[in-house]
Scaffold this active site. Structure first.
Site, PDB file in Angstrom:
ATOM      1  N   ASP A  49       0.826  -1.203   0.000  1.00 21.17           N
ATOM      2  CA  ASP A  49       0.000   0.000   0.000  1.00 21.17           C
ATOM      3  C   ASP A  49       0.862   1.255   0.000  1.00 21.17           C
ATOM      4  OD1 ASP A  49      -2.044  -1.709   0.087  1.00 21.17           O
ATOM      5  OD2 ASP A  49      -2.736  -1.210   2.109  1.00 21.17           O
ATOM      6  N   ASP A  53       0.750   4.189  -2.661  1.00 22.41           N
ATOM      7  CA  ASP A  53       0.454   5.576  -2.274  1.00 22.41           C
ATOM      8  C   ASP A  53       1.516   6.527  -2.804  1.00 22.41           C
ATOM      9  OD1 ASP A  53      -1.837   4.831  -1.003  1.00 22.41           O
ATOM     10  OD2 ASP A  53      -0.937   4.723   0.993  1.00 22.41           O
ATOM     11  N   LYS A 134      -8.477   3.657  10.125  1.00 24.72           N
ATOM     12  CA  LYS A 134      -8.777   3.394   8.713  1.00 24.72           C
ATOM     13  C   LYS A 134      -8.678   1.885   8.502  1.00 24.72           C
ATOM     14  CE  LYS A 134      -7.676   4.927   4.064  1.00 24.72           C
ATOM     15  NZ  LYS A 134      -7.555   3.628   3.414  1.00 24.72           N
ATOM     16  N   CYS A 438      12.095 -34.470  -1.366  1.00 25.26           N
ATOM     17  CA  CYS A 438      11.263 -34.051  -0.237  1.00 25.26           C
ATOM     18  C   CYS A 438      12.042 -34.243   1.072  1.00 25.26           C
ATOM     19  CB  CYS A 438       9.986 -34.895  -0.223  1.00 25.26           C
ATOM     20  SG  CYS A 438       8.892 -34.510   1.141  1.00 25.26           S
TER      21      CYS A 438
HETATM   22  S1  IVH Z   1     -14.678   7.674   4.962  1.00 24.73           S
HETATM   23  C1  IVH Z   1     -15.507  10.214   0.995  1.00 24.73           C
HETATM   24  N1  IVH Z   1     -13.854   6.326   7.042  1.00 24.73           N
HETATM   25  O1  IVH Z   1     -10.672   4.219   3.093  1.00 24.73           O
HETATM   26  C2  IVH Z   1     -14.782   9.071   1.545  1.00 24.73           C
HETATM   27  N2  IVH Z   1     -13.177   5.559   4.903  1.00 24.73           N
HETATM   28  O2  IVH Z   1      -9.627   6.268   0.850  1.00 24.73           O
HETATM   29  C3  IVH Z   1     -15.532   8.385   2.630  1.00 24.73           C
HETATM   30  N3  IVH Z   1     -11.858   3.494   4.973  1.00 24.73           N
HETATM   31  O3  IVH Z   1     -12.958   4.111   0.454  1.00 24.73           O
HETATM   32  C4  IVH Z   1     -14.751   7.336   3.279  1.00 24.73           C
HETATM   33  N4  IVH Z   1     -11.890   3.229   7.146  1.00 24.73           N
HETATM   34  O4  IVH Z   1     -12.683   2.033   1.944  1.00 24.73           O
HETATM   35  C5  IVH Z   1     -13.829   6.428   5.700  1.00 24.73           C
HETATM   36  N5  IVH Z   1     -13.266   5.209   8.980  1.00 24.73           N
HETATM   37  C6  IVH Z   1     -13.249   5.308   7.661  1.00 24.73           C
HETATM   38  C7  IVH Z   1     -12.565   4.361   6.869  1.00 24.73           C
HETATM   39  C8  IVH Z   1     -12.551   4.540   5.482  1.00 24.73           C
HETATM   40  C9  IVH Z   1     -11.479   2.718   6.009  1.00 24.73           C
HETATM   41  C10 IVH Z   1     -11.531   3.232   3.566  1.00 24.73           C
HETATM   42  C11 IVH Z   1     -12.729   3.236   2.659  1.00 24.73           C
HETATM   43  C12 IVH Z   1     -12.521   4.384   1.743  1.00 24.73           C
HETATM   44  C13 IVH Z   1     -11.039   4.590   1.801  1.00 24.73           C
HETATM   45  C14 IVH Z   1     -10.743   6.070   1.613  1.00 24.73           C
END
Ligand code: IVH
Length: 716
Positions: A49, A53, A134, A438
């Site tokens: 990731d 990024d 996240k 093996c």
């Molecule tokens: S808010 C407008 N909250 O991260 C975007 N996203 O790059 C709304 N994700 O697509 C997303 N935890 O798959 C939000 N607490 C959280 C999150 C979260 C994981 C993921 C989600 C999203 C990506 C954003």
């Protein structure tokens, strides 16, 4: 798959000429699109990731400096990748967008500064944020109408996702019906589907036991589990869901803050993340990030950062979006967890299906709060640095014992080697030689498996089958299973116990248990008694006679499943004929190989597996001892005196009186060979309505073409 080229150490974006920027922008666009496809559609990411990024960041920075490069096709205007086509498509009522990333503390300071300026807030005016972990899973949009779940859709490309409703209904965290009063007519709840690290490890154990490729990390296993056509498979793989956002909500909003919405989700029956916290300054946000990073390795689910969202929804509305990301929220990512250490040794582990996995033994090192001593090295090609499953390893590197290596845990539970510090490589060090035997005490031959396309695969496998101690239990389990010998009272638990105690080491031992029981005294085992032991022996004795097809299946020859076993049984008719052919195939007898190859449904892969199996003297011994214990009944012999005996027939087009499979089976019973394509060797083509190219081929080769009725008359 090509190796990932991650080039983040190039000329800084500020120093690029327009021409260079243009070329770099195009290159990054292709590269990122490739990563998106592997990540979103194939659940097989090829870079970490953090590396992804970094690519995105550089791409965005180029567009920021040269806005004219931003076209309709620009990735900065897209989220994820288009749906893969396996499921029905669903258009999102409100697009599912993404968050911008912050890596350094300064990025967070800038984020808060931007908000303050945009809202024209005084320096001392407090901004409250909802700070949330996240979750590293898959985002999901759940649509409820009048409180009832009607659709669950993946994010897809943000505008259109895939309909996974049937699968989502199997999740405990997703209510079928929203709780509480005054539920809006339309409520779209969004959040993350994830698999816990513990469940991921368990699932991978099962994958390995079934001879399937294990998943790289919990995110991929969640994605793979959700993308099942059969919801009962999803149900058997525990997935969780955290609610944290929403799409369309009709009428009045149930709350006026993000944290208020999260509380409302809880009232509705959802699970929300317990670590979510309200923060009121940049310092509090950064302290939250630090605290969650410390907890990261102890959490039972993967996270890859934290998310900050302006709490007041009226402010969120005013702040709005810049292209595809909100101004009111940001993801503050964690750096990939890496450490440098020495690879002391490479150990070969043999799975229960005989797959050989090289495991790197490390000088213990702390990576993100966890002591790492072992790393998976995947397979021979990974160690050689020539691709295969090894995309995370820096290009052009091979791995040698004694090397200083960089290991990484980036959202992955299993650490991986991502690079070798070449400067530290000892003089005279030799490339690692993957074993050809093996490590079991029999030292049986190791072969590299073929892929579905017939190319040499990267997975090495021991050919010892029943004889290899690592594979014995697995084989014994298959032997007693329902579709093989189907011995009632002999399940996984009993086989494991009998094997560990040394009572049953190979299939023949099952049939000598009763005779040996004077000494063994099974009735004295806890949970057993006179009756259950008597019943067990009864069940075993009932299976002393077995059909040839079941017997062949029970042998556990690779690639010989039920259908293939049946085809072999029908082809040879008796055990003696089949056994004789197998021994000849193992010796490379070309005539016998050609005969086997001519059987319907039998091809090179099966023949190679038969040769490997009967080429092992240990397997031959096991089979010989077993056949002394059981009577193998002949297969239903194809009739030699029918009008079609020995003829080759091809069915094409729609049949009206029976299915094509039925027709083929009937033809085989009558001694014909049912082939898949027309050649000059074909005797009959039975053509129903809609017949196409096979009919043309038949005419070309002067083959007799029959209608279904003519065919039925011929065989009656
Ligand atoms: S808010 C407008 N909250 O991260 C975007 N996203 O790059 C709304 N994700 O697509 C997303 N935890 O798959 C939000 N607490 C959280 C999150 C979260 C994981 C993921 C989600 C999203 C990506 C954003």
């Amino acid at each position: 798959m090509a190796k990932a080229k991650v080039q983040t150490d190039k000329t800084p974006v500020e120093l690029l000429t327009k021409k260079q920027a243009q070329a770099e922008h195009a290159r990054l666009q292709t590269e990122i699109a490739g990563h998106d496809k592997r990540y979103y559609q194939q659940d097989r990411p090829s870079v970490s990731d953090a590396e992804y990024d970094a690519l995105r960041k550089r791409y965005n920075a180029i567009e920021e400096r040269f806005p004219e490069l931003r076209t309709f096709e620009s990735l900065s205007l897209k989220v994820g990748a288009a749906p893969s086509g396996k499921f029905k498509k669903v258009r999102h009522a409100v697009p599912m967008l993404s968050l911008d990333n912050a890596f350094a503390e300064q990025d967070v300071i800038d984020f808060v500064g931007r908000i303050r300026r945009f809202l024209k807030l005084a320096d001392d005016e407090e901004i409250a944020f909802s700070a949330e972990p996240k979750i590293d899973g898959l985002s999901m949009s759940l649509r409820y109408e009048d409180g009832a779940l009607v659709t669950a859709a993946t994010r897809g490309d943000g505008a259109e996702g895939e309909d996974v409703t049937a699968n989502i209904r199997t999740l405990h965290d997703v209510p079928q019906q929203l709780k509480g009063r005054n539920i809006p007519k339309v409520t779209e709840v969004r959040g993350e589907v994830y698999m816990t690290k513990a469940d991921f490890l368990k699932l991978n154990e099962r994958q390995k036991a079934a001879g399937e490729q294990p998943f790289a990390n919990p995110r991929n296993s969640a994605a793979g589990s959700l993308r099942q056509k059969d919801p009962s498979i999803t149900a058997s793989r525990p997935l969780g869901f955290f609610a944290y956002a929403w799409g369309e909500i009709s009428g009045e909003m149930p709350a006026d803050t993000q944290t208020g919405m999260i509380k409302w989700f809880e009232h509705c029956g959802f699970t929300t993340n317990p670590l979510t916290k309200m923060c009121r300054s940049v310092e509090e946000l950064i302290a939250f990030h630090r605290k969650i990073e410390e907890q990261r390795s102890h959490l039972d689910y993967d996270i890859d950062g934290v998310v900050y969202k302006v709490d007041r929804l009226d402010w969120q509305e005013r702040l709005g979006f810049i292209s595809r990301t909100p101004r009111w929220g940001i993801a503050h990512k964690f750096p990939a967890e890496r450490a440098t250490t020495v690879l002391k040794d490479i150990e070969i582990q043999v799975g229960r299906t005989g797959a050989l996995t090289p495991v790197g033994k490390l000088e213990p090192v702390g990576v993100g709060g966890v002591i790492v001593q072992n790393v998976t090295l995947h397979n021979e090609d990974y160690i050689k640095g020539i691709g295969g499953k090894g995309e995370v390893l820096r290009e052009g590197r091979d791995i040698r014992i004694g090397d200083t290596v960089i290991v990484q845990r980036a959202g992955d539970v299993i650490p991986q080697v991502v690079d070798v510090v070449i400067e530290n490589r000892k003089k005279g060090s030799e490339p690692y030689l993957f074993p050809t035997k093996c490590p079991c005490h029999l030292h049986t031959k190791v072969v590299r498996e073929e892929t579905a396309t017939g190319e040499e695969g990267s997975r090495a496998r021991c050919t010892g089958e029943f004889a290899c101690p690592f594979q014995k239990i697995q084989h014994l389990m298959l032997f007693v299973s329902r579709r093989a010998f189907d011995i009632e009272g002999l399940g996984e638990k009993q086989i494991e116990l009998f094997y560990q105690e040394g009572w049953v080491k190979e299939p023949a031992d099952i049939f000598t248990l009763e005779a040996r029981n004077k000494a063994l005294k099974l009735e004295e085992i806890e949970g057993y008694g006179e009756t259950s032991v008597k019943n067990l022996f009864g069940a075993i004795n009932e299976r002393r006679e077995i059909g040839l097809d079941r017997f062949i299946y029970a042998l556990g020859i690779r690639h010989v499943g039920e259908t293939t076993a049946l085809a072999l049984a029908r082809g040879y008719g008796s055990w003696e004929a089949f056994h004789d052919a197998c021994l000849k195939v193992a010796k490379g007898d070309e005539e016998t190989i050609a005969e086997m190859d001519a059987l319907d449904q039998i091809g090179e892969t099966v023949i190679a597996a038969v040769a490997a199996y009967f080429g092992e003297s240990h397997n031959r011994g096991i089979v010989e001892r077993l056949t002394k214990q059981v009577k193998i009944l002949d297969a239903e012999k194809p009739k030699k005196d029918s009008a079609i005996a020995g003829k080759t027939v091809v069915f094409t087009g729609a049949l009206e009186k029976m299915t094509r499979d039925e027709a083929k089976a009937q033809a085989e019973r009558l001694g014909a060979k049912a082939a898949g394509s027309v050649s000059k060797k074909t005797d009959y083509v039975v053509a129903g309505p809609g017949a196409g190219s096979k009919l043309t081929e038949a005419k070309k080769h002067n083959v007799t073409v029959l209608t279904e009725d003519e065919w039925l008359k011929l065989i009656s």
